[in-house]
Design a protein around this motif. Structure first.
Motif, mmCIF file in Angstrom:
data_model
loop_
_atom_site.group_PDB
_atom_site.id
_atom_site.type_symbol
_atom_site.label_atom_id
_atom_site.label_comp_id
_atom_site.label_asym_id
_atom_site.label_seq_id
_atom_site.Cartn_x
_atom_site.Cartn_y
_atom_site.Cartn_z
ATOM 1 N N TYR A 56 -26.309 25.026 -12.520
ATOM 2 C CA TYR A 56 -25.049 24.327 -12.754
ATOM 3 C C TYR A 56 -24.882 23.185 -11.758
ATOM 4 C CZ TYR A 56 -23.456 26.901 -8.658
ATOM 5 O OH TYR A 56 -23.346 27.399 -7.380
ATOM 6 N N VAL A 57 -24.015 22.253 -12.160
ATOM 7 C CA VAL A 57 -23.507 21.205 -11.270
ATOM 8 C C VAL A 57 -21.999 21.308 -11.347
ATOM 9 C CG1 VAL A 57 -23.359 18.732 -10.829
ATOM 10 C CG2 VAL A 57 -25.489 19.713 -11.727
ATOM 11 N N ILE A 58 -21.313 21.266 -10.221
ATOM 12 C CA ILE A 58 -19.864 21.435 -10.218
ATOM 13 C C ILE A 58 -19.197 20.363 -9.367
ATOM 14 C CG2 ILE A 58 -19.853 23.050 -8.266
ATOM 15 C CD1 ILE A 58 -17.584 24.566 -9.763
ATOM 16 N N VAL A 59 -18.042 19.916 -9.822
ATOM 17 C CA VAL A 59 -17.207 18.986 -9.057
ATOM 18 C C VAL A 59 -15.784 19.529 -9.067
ATOM 19 C CG1 VAL A 59 -18.630 16.972 -9.607
ATOM 20 C CG2 VAL A 59 -16.691 17.530 -11.079
ATOM 21 N N PRO A 60 -14.981 19.199 -8.050
ATOM 22 C CA PRO A 60 -15.331 18.403 -6.869
ATOM 23 C C PRO A 60 -16.284 19.158 -5.944
ATOM 24 C CG PRO A 60 -13.147 19.345 -6.631
ATOM 25 C CD PRO A 60 -13.570 19.655 -8.035
ATOM 26 N N ALA A 61 -16.871 18.408 -5.024
ATOM 27 C CA ALA A 61 -17.878 18.985 -4.132
ATOM 28 C C ALA A 61 -17.328 20.144 -3.308
ATOM 29 C CB ALA A 61 -18.435 17.891 -3.214
ATOM 30 N N ALA A 62 -16.034 20.125 -3.064
ATOM 31 C CA ALA A 62 -15.426 21.191 -2.267
ATOM 32 C C ALA A 62 -15.553 22.551 -2.934
ATOM 33 C CB ALA A 62 -13.958 20.871 -2.014
#
Length: 347
Positions: A56-62
């Motif tokens: 997976y890729v998730i945003v926001p980075a936090a």
């Protein structure tokens, strides 16, 4: 539900960004989607269900640290996800929310919710699945907390309007990544494919042998568009580019740039020097060089080098040990790395 004029314009703006070349990173795509649909977080997911290989890729980075910490719980209970169940049983549903599927009212009683979504402060989700192979789920998910509330019908309509563009971006991103890997391997081991305009400028190149926008070296300029060349008929030449000898196949075409296939000829002296510098004996270096040139079996290498097959095997064992590799192919790759490190790259 149809889109308002403002929403339609917003979708078109995002769609325009999704056609960028090279393709946007998935994190940038997620941020673009968040500009038109409010949410606390968003993710791109590629899940091989049978192997439980969930990327997976998730945003926001936090949110990355939280997602990483809770991922083992997701991996354990993902089979309780009502949206995955719906998407795999009925492909092509479009954008869906928890509230759109059967059993959604009981979702907060599941282990998946208690151990993953609740600690993640996610109460509502909007997902859209992209075309994917069987037993693979690829898609985008938007998340909202209890405070933000459920996604609206408008949000579903916008996500559906974007879904085709998201699918095209996904395909373009995969193709670009595969092309990059193929070109890197071709650059190391095989042919470079170069398109050259009639003015001698490089229009496209599969490697860094010749860079796009540069003019071809003088050694190539005279053979790129020969006066007597006939479209469709190839011509073969051995040329020097910089300090290296290359085999060049020229394919003139009736319309468009000339296509060149370039392959570096083996420089035995440079290869031997690189291998000796890495700690091989001369005979070990001879075996690697012959292997790189022919790809022959131990018996074939023995015949070419005038030694017994057992001696070739012994030399290869020494090669593997000194070069810290475990296969014949890896030994050849290591040779290419050594020669490249010593400046064996034409410019």
């Amino acid at each position: 539900m149809g889109l308002s004029d403002a929403d339609a314009q917003a979708v078109l703006r995002v769609a325009g960004r999704l056609t960028a070349h090279p393709p946007l990173d998935f994190a940038d795509v997620l941020e673009a989607v968040r500009e038109v649909i409010d949410c606390d977080s968003a993710s791109f997911n590629d899940m091989v269900l049978a192997a439980r290989d969930f990327r997976y890729v998730i945003v926001p980075a936090a949110e990355i640290a939280v997602a990483t910490r809770l991922k083992p719980e997701y991996d354990k209970y993902f089979h309780q996800h009502p949206l995955i169940a719906a998407a795999t049983s009925k492909p092509g549903l479009g954008a869906i929310r928890f509230s759109d599927v059967e059993g959604a009212a009981d979702f907060t009683d599941t282990d998946l919710y208690r151990h993953f979504y609740e600690p993640f402060d996610v109460r509502f989700q909007l997902v859209v699945e992209l075309p994917s192979p069987p037993d693979v789920v690829v898609g985008y998910a938007l998340n909202r907390s209890e405070r933000m509330g459920e996604f609206s019908d408008r949000d579903v309509a916008v996500m559906n309007a974007l879904s085709g563009h998201l699918a095209m971006h996904h395909r373009a991103a995969l193709d670009a990544e595969r092309a990059l890997l193929v070109n890197a391997e071709m650059d190391r081991h095989a042919w470079a494919v170069v398109s050259v305009r009639s003015d001698g400028a490089v229009e496209a190149s599969s490697s860094q042998v010749l860079n796009v926008g540069d003019r071809v070296p003088e050694e190539l300029a005279s053979i790129v568009v020969a006066a007597d060349s006939t479209p469709g008929e190839e011509a073969q030449h051995d040329v020097m580019i910089g300090t290296q000898r290359w085999h060049c196949i020229v394919h003139p075409v009736r319309l468009g740039p000339t296509v060149l296939f370039l392959r570096r000829q083996q420089d035995v002296a440079a290869d031997a020097a690189a291998l000796l510098g890495a700690g091989l004996t001369r005979r070990q270096a001879d075996v690697v060089i012959a292997l790189a040139r022919t790809g022959g079996s131990n018996n074939e290498l023995a015949q070419e080098l005038g030694m017994s097959e057992s001696t070739v095997k012994k030399h290869l064992e020494g090669v593997f040990r000194v070069l810290n590799v475990t296969s014949r192919a890896a030994a050849v790759l290591r040779l290419r790395e050594l020669t490249a490190a010593n400046g064996d790259v034409a410019r």
